[in-house]
Design an enzyme around this catalytic site. Structure first.
Site, mmCIF file in Angstrom:
data_model
loop_
_atom_site.group_PDB
_atom_site.id
_atom_site.type_symbol
_atom_site.label_atom_id
_atom_site.label_comp_id
_atom_site.label_asym_id
_atom_site.label_seq_id
_atom_site.Cartn_x
_atom_site.Cartn_y
_atom_site.Cartn_z
ATOM 1 N N SER A 1 -6.680 -15.776 1.766
ATOM 2 C CA SER A 1 -5.573 -16.695 2.056
ATOM 3 C C SER A 1 -4.896 -16.295 3.357
ATOM 4 O O SER A 1 -4.316 -17.121 4.059
ATOM 5 C CB SER A 1 -4.567 -16.706 0.904
ATOM 6 O OG SER A 1 -4.071 -15.407 0.667
ATOM 7 N N ASP B 1 -0.986 -1.382 7.231
ATOM 8 C CA ASP B 1 -2.069 -2.285 7.614
ATOM 9 C C ASP B 1 -2.340 -2.223 9.110
ATOM 10 O O ASP B 1 -3.421 -2.559 9.567
ATOM 11 C CB ASP B 1 -1.709 -3.719 7.230
ATOM 12 C CG ASP B 1 -2.571 -4.236 6.092
ATOM 13 O OD1 ASP B 1 -3.539 -3.555 5.716
ATOM 14 O OD2 ASP B 1 -2.284 -5.333 5.590
#
EC number: 2.7.2.1
Length: 416
Positions: free
Chosen positions: A219, A156
């Site tokens: 989230s 990521d």
């Protein structure tokens, strides 16, 4: 020569596997997808889609699923046991497995996982104890259960390797920072890579020439300034905690706040293990804050559609923090912005949030079309901006699993 690729995305409460059939340098074709959800709110459920058709949805699992590793075992057995999924009649027919790893440290590209790579990734757990450990547990399971497959770590953080030194540097002692690898890394990079490429294609521009302010809102939420197709700045930092608040994360707060919060914040959490060396402070700010602390729910749909004071507070706070990054990045990009892009579960689904954000940044010449904003997503990228507005506003249905499979299909190192 076609290969079968598994793209594994291990989250805090779910594990998703997308299965692709791929020829080298060709666009991956998804043939199946399976997800185990509810790891933090039992009972766990299984959803399985084959060739675009739902085989079952939210099927309650009779076996106990306590961890991401347990979820992976369920998903793999589901795929192999499906006689109608002819491409995977046994584990040996899986050629490549790409894993979403949140923190890749200084890695600026995906890595074939060897014993040496795995040991290095284990050391990075100290930088992201709440995120990397669960993914590495699945990597270990793949090494054991799929001995003929090659495993690839997709990070990521790798998309953000291009962030300039003056932006990624923290103003602390330089020797200590270097020794302990303390700098801004940024996350959600696999999503931002997909957003950049897909948005550039939609706009008819070369990906290396597109400037975007992209918002991955779920989230876990973040913002990213993309300059000439590369990450220029992002809201997350050393860990995913910095920047925007989320379902259970505080986002950026005064660093001194934790010392005033409780007397035991520096101690190890009771839930700390040999894999997860987390302090009470990390646990409080990552798992006991955000919308959950303000409203009692982690469901942003409930928050966005409620007029209760605590819900309105959480909604307004989120909008305010998002707009703060949009304004900052607009200036950082010198106003040269091809589009403001909403993505992630909330970014794609909450028309009310999009409207509130765009209304607040209207001074930057962004405007929204109410009909387009309320429409269902039918394409990967959709325009929701008002006709005639100087700045574009888009929604992108991001796909991290596809992005991992695509990047692996284009790297010949992984096809040997």
């Amino acid at each position: 020569m076609k290969k079968i690729i598994l793209s594994i995305n291990a989250g805090s409460s779910s594990v998703k596997i997308s299965v692709y059939s791929v020829d080298i340098d060709q666009r991956p074709v998804q043939i199946a997808e399976a997800t185990v959800s509810g790891l933090t709110a039992p009972p766990a459920t299984l959803t399985y889609v084959r060739a675009g058709k739902t085989v079952f949805k939210d099927k309650e699992l009779s076996t106990k699923v306590h961890s991401q590793r347990d979820a992976f075992d369920v998903l793999l057995s589901t795929l192999v046991a499906d006689h109608e999924l002819a491409q995977i009649s046994s584990e040996d027919e899986i050629d490549l497995v790409c894993h979403r790893i949140v923190h890749g440290g200084d890695y600026d590209k995906s890595q074939l996982i060897s014993d040496e790579t795995y040991e290095h990734l284990e050391k990075l757990n100290d930088l992201a104890p709440l995120h990397n450990a669960s993914s590495l547990a699945i990597v270990k399971a793949c090494l054991l259960k799929l001995p003929t497959a090659r495993n690839v770590a997709c990070f990521d953080s790798q998309f953000h390797a291009s962030i300039p030194e003056h932006i990624r540097t923290y103003p602390i002692d330089r020797d200590i920072a270097r020794k302990n690898h303390l700098r801004k890394y940024g996350f959600h990079g696999i999503s931002y890579a997909f957003i950049t490429r897909s948005t550039a294609e939609f706009l008819g521009k070369d990906p290396d020439k597109v400037n975007l302010i992209a918002l991955h809102l779920g989230s876990g939420a973040s913002a990213c300034a993309i300059k000439a197709g590369k990450s220029w700045d992002t809201s997350m930092g050393l860990t995913p905690l910095a920047g925007l608040p989320g379902a259970t994360r505080s986002g950026s707060v005064d660093p001194s706040l934790v010392f005033h919060y409780a007397s035991d914040v520096g101690k190890l959490s009771p839930s700390s293990t040999k894999e997860l060396h987390i302090s009470r402070a990390e646990e409080i700010l990552n798992k006991e804050s955000g919308w959950k602390a303000l409203t009692g729910t982690t469901n942003f749909g409930i928050i966005a559609n409620s007029d209760e004071p605590e819900m309105k507070l959480a909604f307004d706070l989120f909008v305010d923090r998002i707009c703060g990054f949009i304004g900052s990045y607009y200036v950082s990009l010198h106003g040269q912005v091809d589009a403001l892009v909403f993505a992630g579960g909330i970014g794609e689904k909450s028309d009310r949030l999009r409207r509130a954000v765009v209304d607040q940044v209207a001074c930057l010449s962004f405007d929204i079309d109410e009909t387009a904003n309320g429409a269902e997503m039918e394409k990967v990228v959709q325009d929701i901006g008002k006709a005639g507005a100087r700045q574009r506003v888009l929604v992108c249905s991001t796909d991290e699993q596809f992005e991992m499979a695509r990047s692996c299909s284009e790297d010949r190192e992984f096809w040997l």
